[in-house]
Design a protein around this motif. Structure first.
Motif, short mmCIF file in Angstrom:
data_model
loop_
_atom_site.label_atom_id
_atom_site.label_comp_id
_atom_site.label_asym_id
_atom_site.label_seq_id
_atom_site.Cartn_x
_atom_site.Cartn_y
_atom_site.Cartn_z
N UNK A 248 0.84 -1.18 0.00
CA UNK A 248 0.00 0.00 0.00
C UNK A 248 0.88 1.24 0.00
N UNK A 299 0.79 -6.39 8.13
CA UNK A 299 0.86 -5.36 7.11
C UNK A 299 -0.22 -4.31 7.39
N UNK A 300 -0.07 -3.19 6.73
CA UNK A 300 -1.02 -2.09 6.93
C UNK A 300 -2.18 -2.29 5.97
N UNK A 301 -3.39 -2.12 6.47
CA UNK A 301 -4.54 -2.36 5.60
C UNK A 301 -5.37 -1.09 5.35
N UNK A 321 -3.40 -5.28 10.22
CA UNK A 321 -4.45 -6.26 9.99
C UNK A 321 -5.01 -6.84 11.29
N UNK A 359 -12.18 -1.37 6.18
CA UNK A 359 -11.99 -1.34 4.74
C UNK A 359 -11.46 0.06 4.40
N UNK B 60 -7.62 -10.96 6.45
CA UNK B 60 -8.22 -9.73 5.97
C UNK B 60 -8.29 -9.69 4.45
N UNK B 61 -9.14 -8.81 3.93
CA UNK B 61 -9.30 -8.72 2.49
C UNK B 61 -8.04 -8.19 1.81
N UNK B 62 -7.32 -7.31 2.49
CA UNK B 62 -6.10 -6.76 1.88
C UNK B 62 -5.07 -7.87 1.67
N UNK B 63 -4.97 -8.78 2.64
CA UNK B 63 -4.03 -9.90 2.52
C UNK B 63 -4.42 -10.81 1.37
N UNK B 65 -6.12 -9.94 -1.21
CA UNK B 65 -5.87 -9.20 -2.45
C UNK B 65 -4.38 -9.26 -2.82
N UNK B 66 -3.54 -9.12 -1.81
CA UNK B 66 -2.09 -9.19 -2.09
C UNK B 66 -1.72 -10.58 -2.59
#
Lengths: 1247, 84
Positions: A248, A299-301, A321, A359, B60-63, B65-66
């Motif tokens: 990000x 990680x940063x979300x 997270x 989100x 999480x959704x970001x993970x 997605x990555x």
């Protein structure tokens, strides 16, 4: 365009739209508001919302209120907002699957979104190389960039011309072959050329190298794209490699406000990068604690920026997270004179709070943080302290000093102790329903309408929800009234100018008495009033300036201001059966079917009209409307008689009791109220007559102001009891409370503007109300009502939502639920991936603690907290302890009715995860009821082909004790594959294991296999049965119909599908038909061909079906597709059920992102034709906001078939008058008729 | 001959514009990689699908997605050795 579909068609409606936020941004879109008063522009599912934060005085109550919501009929992927210099409001930009960029404005006059620009740049649909995945806009409002996951980027330059119109340029492309884009952000460059930064990986070399070395050496690049406003093009101006784990980036304020550049967030580290400055790096602190893995990297979300333009100060909030939020500061270097330079010298992080995983995290200038939560309720926090003092919690300060900015260099990880909320407080909770794992409509309480039982959420924030259609009420006072059944009450002011009510009259026709209560600081019995108490009251009203009028069966008792009493006796041998009054007029209905009419002069004395007209039947109910503001008299009265008619009479003094119109009804009217309500279309007040019938029906009709004719009749069945109506004030509008077997409130919905009828949910009590009136005293404002033998005073906090929810907390992500056959108990199986199980956790906790509770407290580190918060609360706040590869799982029995809690819990061990559940009565055990739970062991979802233990499965059997509230472990049986589907079948247990279907019976030590068949290609994920027919849903190959031949103990698959549907939910609509949903968001109905169905049910095994040859490697027959519809949300449950009392059955479905919807079958072909026409007209007249073609959208994967989109049809109600007329002309109907039809489609079967 | 050249040019233009446009010598690896990349792009592009996978995978959704993005780099492993 005639609809030529020969089979059943459905009308699709959304009952509750998706609540899962896709993207959100703060904006100043509403003109005329202060800069501080920022709004939230949010995309949830296919809808766009504009929210405002409404504070009460003194900030005691804060709520997020929706200003406007609109269905965009497209997949919304990103939103952003920016201010073009010199314009008064922000422009809202939406990226969607339409292949177009949508620029919106908020139209204040119409309260809707107005499309300013719609620019096409690519194909529609969500594709790898069509921009739309990423959206970034220049902070100075000059341009915006859309990027795709691979290769393409487009930049649009926007500006304002001299007329103030917004101009948008043609797209400037910046494409890079074979480069994957991981993130995009805009840099703040002040007023220099705008720059966009992107994280890119080029895969050309990796792909070309068979040895795999190049793949190992791949690099992630931070690339700057400069938009040259002078030359009108985009150039790739700078690139440098960054830490490969970067996920990000976001821009740092530039120009006067800061150094510019970007923050690059990677796994475990955060970097500051810029082409003009030295890089900086800081590790992300890890959680400390015995149950935390010290090597786990976060990680940063999500992030948000606070920038004070006046003071040129800024900081970021970044969330990991785990939900931990850190405050990120950049400190500038100083030059020789001690002035700050534009070279950042160090980064600092400070642990701020732990919030739900967002989100999008938004910092609102008024002093709030909005968390658009990924799972569960979105939350609004009030910021009490920005943690600017480094002395507070010094152990939570971290800095970038001595950390090398080289990604390859070693660094020492830092640790912190998470804690409860300290600097912020929760201000508002936005009720949400995502992720909705399963729902089941059932009636456990014996109410007239069924309830929706749902399991929702992830982690330890999961809940078991009871959802009812209804507005929540808040009980303020409930006091018993004794044994006499009271049936009506009135709240009266002493003078017409009073603000508060002074008297409360309660009348009992059974006991023939009235009691008078005085309202002051307390509500108490008033002894010294001159109201008649030895008679039942028919009506009571404060009339004139200060006259109190009490009508009883024998006469009219009026108390003048002076205290003098006037008594008008009823004529001989006649009694008063119905009466209604406003501040000047009084109308009585006598037992002789005559009407008596009075008008009050200024002296407060009632003057009777000599004429007493006779009605056609016995008067059962009548009403004069409230006196219109600024006038002396109301125009019309409505009288209902027992010959099932109502008559409208003029009651103006120049034409008193002159009949105007008659309307026939289906039953005897029991209650009539004339109420003037605002017509949302025109915005003016018009008179409506509300009629309650003995049959429980409720009608609402418009009275023509001139002729007195009744029109626009709407009907609704409320319940089994005769409907009684009471005009009330709710949320500053005139509303009607209709009491049948439940109380219903009729009001204009604040968002849709439509007249809405919603039941009230009276918390924890009897749902029936006898009567209700407005209640206003110095201390509270609300409604008072008679509830059985109690006097109830209650308030309605909000009329925005239409559902009320009750929750029971769960431990882990719920996966399945089943109900006990007769007891009101649900069994919920829960399992959480990558989380430590209870047993592992206990083992890790320090052994010094003696009790389990103390151990838990230590584990969460509350021991260090002086104000030792409840450890369970704290764990709930911080989330479960994470560990890759571990599973935590449990089975709980939930009693949502009496105990409103989990009554028993079984924790699973050995890395097992409970996946599905069924309640089975085994025939071999004399139909004793057992609970069967299918589990998986060592599951690794999303990981393909790795080493380690193969996933296994078990079926656990529990005996149900204590009326189903307790579970006793019996045994468990191992299987070769995880169990995803389990079902009771003919007094035995049907189990899907991989691609095989088994039938098992209960043994002493294990389950005993009775039958086996390989019926689906891959993996059984759902099972349904009727008779000997079993429907198996496959993970990727739709459904297969299987017939079980008990005599020969064989299972034969005889029909399967032509399309690969990644089935998530199925239900049998009837013996031949299955409705289901798939992972891509489709709803479908398939049906077995008649031939196949007949053959399958032939007696014995000698029949045709066994010898039928397989067709194209599948079953001998293929299913016919009957209906298909794209919903976007993934259906998780489909059920055939009725939703309202007396309603027809519909296909109810619930989606992962919180959508509740239904497919209502059309009853007549004319309706199908009409709605088909309306739908196609709506497509043309009201094209979707984001530029997606509606027909294409609903036929996203498979062309839409046999379904008419009710959501689009309902948009008709929100159109302007001209558009409505145009469409009405096209479909050859009246506007009113279309409106009625559209509204009735919803109210007939649902809410 | 000119026709053939034009067709060739048109094909090349298409191949440049649209990733995944095949050619006469498309290998299995190229084809499957292309399909897999399309799939991964679709998983992260459809918010409900990404949500579904994240809930299933317990992250999480970001993970997730990555994970999808990272898988796009080399979705089917390195290309097989070509025999000269």
């Amino acid at each position: 365009m005639a609809n030529i579909q020969q089979t059943q068609a459905f009308y699709s409606l959304t009952l509750e739209s998706s609540s899962a936020p896709t993207a959100a941004v703060t904006c100043n879109a509403i003109p005329g508001l202060k800069n501080q008063d920022q709004q939230i522009f949010e995309a949830r599912g296919q809808r766009l919302y504009l929210h405002r934060i409404i504070e009460s005085e003194g900030r005691t109550e804060v709520k997020v209120s929706t200003v406007v919501e609109q269905d965009a009929f497209g997949i919304i992927r990103g939103v952003t907002a920016f201010r073009i210099p010199g314009t008064p409001t922000d422009q809202l930009i939406v990226s969607s699957d339409s292949g177009r960029l949508t620029m919106l404005n908020y139209d204040h006059a119409k309260n809707s979104f107005k499309r300013v620009h719609l620019e096409t740049f690519g194909k529609s649909g969500v594709r790898r190389t069509v921009p739309g995945q990423y959206l970034a806009s220049d902070p100075r409002g000059r341009c915006c960039m859309l990027a795709s996951a691979e290769k393409n980027k487009v930049v649009y330059i926007v500006n304002r011309n001299s007329e103030g119109a917004i101009m948008i340029s043609s797209p400037h492309e910046a494409n890079q072959w074979a480069s994957l884009c991981f993130a995009v952000c805009a840099l703040d460059t002040g007023w220099e050329h705008p720059i966009f930064a992107a994280l890119e990986v080029n895969y050309t070399d990796s792909e070309g190298d068979p040895s795999g070395d190049m793949y190992e050496q791949r690099e992630k690049l931070l690339v700057y794209y400069t938009v040259d406003l002078g030359l009108n093009h985009v150039v790739r101006s700078w690139s440098d490699s960054v830490d490969y784990t970067a996920n990000m980036i976001f821009g740092v304020p530039g120009g006067q406000d800061g150094p510019s550049g970007v923050i690059v967030c990677c796994e475990d580290r955060i970097y500051y990068r810029h082409d003009k400055s030295n890089p900086l790096c800081i590790p992300i602190p890890r959680r400390r604690g015995p149950t935390e893995d010290p090597n786990r990297k976060r990680c940063i979300i999500s992030h948000c920026l606070h920038l004070s333009k006046a003071r040129h100060e800024f900081f970021f909030l970044v969330q990991t997270e785990d939900g931990d939020v850190f405050k990120l500061n950049l400190e500038m270097g100083e030059d020789a004179q001690g002035r700050k330079t534009a070279q950042p010298e160090r980064m600092t992080l400070k642990y701020y709070e732990t919030f739900p995983i967002a989100k999008q995290m938004l910092l609102i200038r008024k002093g709030y943080i909005y968390i658009a939560a990924e799972n569960g309720n979105s939350k609004l926090y009030h910021v009490n302290d920005l943690a600017e003092d480094p002395e507070v919690e010094p152990e939570n300060n971290f800095s970038s000093d001595d950390v090398s900015a080289d990604p390859a260099a070693d660094y020492t990880p830092t640790y912190f102790q998470p804690r409860g909320l300290t600097f912020t407080s929760l201000a508002h909770d936005v009720a949400s329903q995502h992720p909705l794992m399963r729902t089941k409509v059932d009636n456990l309480t014996g109410e007239d309408a069924p309830q929706i039982y749902a399991i929702q959420g992830t982690g330890n924030r999961s809940v078991f929800k009871t959802i009812r259609h209804g507005l929540e009420t808040q009980e303020i006072v409930s006091s018993p009234l004794g044994n006499v059944p009271f049936d009506n009450l009135w709240s009266l002011r002493h003078r017409s100018s009073d603000e508060f009510h002074s008297y409360l009259l309660l009348s009992s026709s059974y006991g023939d008495k009235t009691i008078v209560l005085s309202i002051g600081d307390e509500v108490e019995t008033a002894e010294d009033t001159t109201f008649l108490t030895n008679r039942a009251t028919v009506t009571a009203q404060q009339m004139g300036d200060a006259t109190l009028v009490q009508v009883h069966a024998r006469g009219v008792h009026s108390i003048l201001e002076s205290g003098a009493i006037n008594e008008w006796p009823a004529p001989a041998h006649r009694t008063i059966v119905a009466a209604s009054a406003n501040s000047r007029q009084l109308l009585l209905g006598l037992s002789s079917s005559e009407l008596a009419f009075f008008f009050m002069g200024d002296d407060g004395v009632l003057n009777q009209l000599e004429e007493m007209p006779e009605m056609s039947g016995k008067v059962t109910a009548l009403s004069v409307g409230a006196t219109p503001r600024g006038q002396q008299q109301a125009k019309f009265a409505v009288v209902g008689c027992d010959d099932c008619t109502i008559r409208v009479l003029s009651i103006e003094l120049d034409s008193p009791l002159e009949p105007k119109s008659v309307q026939a009804l289906s039953a005897i009217p029991t209650s009539i109220e004339v109420v003037s309500q605002v017509d949302p279309a025109s915005g003016t007040a018009v008179s409506y007559v509300h009629i309650g019938l003995q049959s429980g029906l409720y009608l609402r009709a418009l009275i023509d102001e001139v002729t007195g004719e009744l029109g626009e009749v709407r009907t609704k069945f409320l319940g089994a009891r005769a409907t009684r109506l009471f005009p009330v004030d709710v949320a500053e509008q005139e509303a009607v409370l209709a009491c049948s077997s439940r109380p219903w409130l009729g009001y204009n919905h604040p968002q849709s503007g439509l007249h809405t009828l919603t039941p009230l949910v009276i918390a924890g009590g009897q749902q029936e109300l006898e009567a209700a009136r407005p209640f206003a005293s110095e201390h509270l404002k609300g409604l008072c009502a008679i509830q059985g033998q109690n006097l109830l005073i209650f308030g309605i906090p909000s009329i925005e939502g239409r559902l009320s929810r009750e929750e029971v907390g769960l431990r882990y992500t719920p996966r399945g639920m089943a109900r006990h056959p007769w007891a009101p108990v649900w069994y919920v199986v829960q399992s959480e991936g990558n989380a430590l199980s209870q047993a592992t956790k206990q083992g890790l906790l320090p052994s010094s603690s003696t009790t389990a509770a103390a151990a838990a407290a230590d584990g969460d580190g509350t021991a260090m907290d002086e104000d030792s918060a409840d450890p369970e609360e704290l764990e709930k706040h911080l989330g479960l302890s994470r560990a890759p590869g571990h599973w935590a799982s449990c089975i709980q029995a939930i009693d949502p009715i009496d105990r409103k809690a989990a009554t028993s819990t079984v924790e699973l061990e050995d890395n097992e995860a409970a996946l599905c559940v069924a309640v089975v009565a085994f025939e071999s055990r004399n139909w004793e009821v057992y609970l069967a739970v299918g589990t998986g062991q060592h599951l690794r979802p999303g990981v393909v082909g790795t080493t380690g233990a193969e996933p296994k499965g078990f079926v656990h059997i529990y005996k149900l004790v204590e009326e189903g509230r307790g579970m006793e472990f019996v045994h468990k049986t191992p299987f070769d594959a995880p169990i995803y589907a389990i079902m009771p079948f003919h007094g035995r247990l049907a189990v899907g294991v991989g691609n095989e279907l088994f039938v098992y019976d209960l043994g002493i030590k294990a389950l005993l296999r009775k039958s086996r068949g390989t019926v689906v290609p891959n993996m059984i994920t759902s099972l349904e049965s009727q008779g000997n027919r079993i429907i198996c849903g496959d993970v990727s190959e739709s459904v297969t119909y299987v017939v079980y031949k008990p005599k020969h103990n064989r299972m034969i698959g005889f029909v399967d599908d032509t399309i690969q549907r990644w089935t998530t939910a199925t239900t049998m609509v009837d013996y031949e038909t299955v409705a289901g949903g798939d992972k891509f968001g489709n709803l479908w109905v398939v049906r077995c061909p008649e031939q196949a169905s007949k053959e399958s049910d032939e007696e014995g095994i000698g029949g045709y079906i066994v010898n039928e040859r397989s067709y194209l490697n599948g079953a001998p027959y293929r299913l016919e597709l009957r209906s298909h519809f794209f919903t976007q949300d993934i259906p998780m449950s489909v059920q055939r059920t009725a939703l309202v009392a007396g309603g027809q059955e519909v296909l109810f479905w619930a989606g992962l992102q919180g959508t509740l919807g239904m497919l209502a079958p059309f009853v007549s072909r004319e309706d199908v034709e009409f709605f088909g026409q309306l739908e196609s007209q709506m497509r043309a007249e009201d094209a979707p906001l984001a530029g997606r073609d509606h027909l294409m959208y609903r036929g996203y994967y498979v062309p839409v078939k046999g379904v008419i989109d009710g959501d689009l049809c309902e948009r008709f109600l929100r159109l302007g008058v001209d558009q409505k007329r145009k469409i009405a002309a096209e479909v050859e109907r009246e506007v009113r008729e279309i409106e009625r039809k559209v509204q009735e489609m919803r109210t007939r079967v649902a809410f | 001959m000119a026709d053939k050249l034009r067709t060739q040019q048109q094909l090349e233009a298409l191949q440049n514009k649209y990733i995944g446009t095949g050619h006469a010598d498309t290998t299995k690896h190229e084809w499957t990689s292309n399909i897999a990349r399309d799939s991964y792009a679709s998983f992260q592009g459809h918010p409900p699908l990404l949500h579904y996978m994240s809930v299933g995978m317990g992250q999480g959704m970001e993970r997730t997605r990555m994970h999808c993005m990272e898988s796009m780099v080399l979705p089917c492993g390195p290309a097989p050795q070509t025999e000269e």
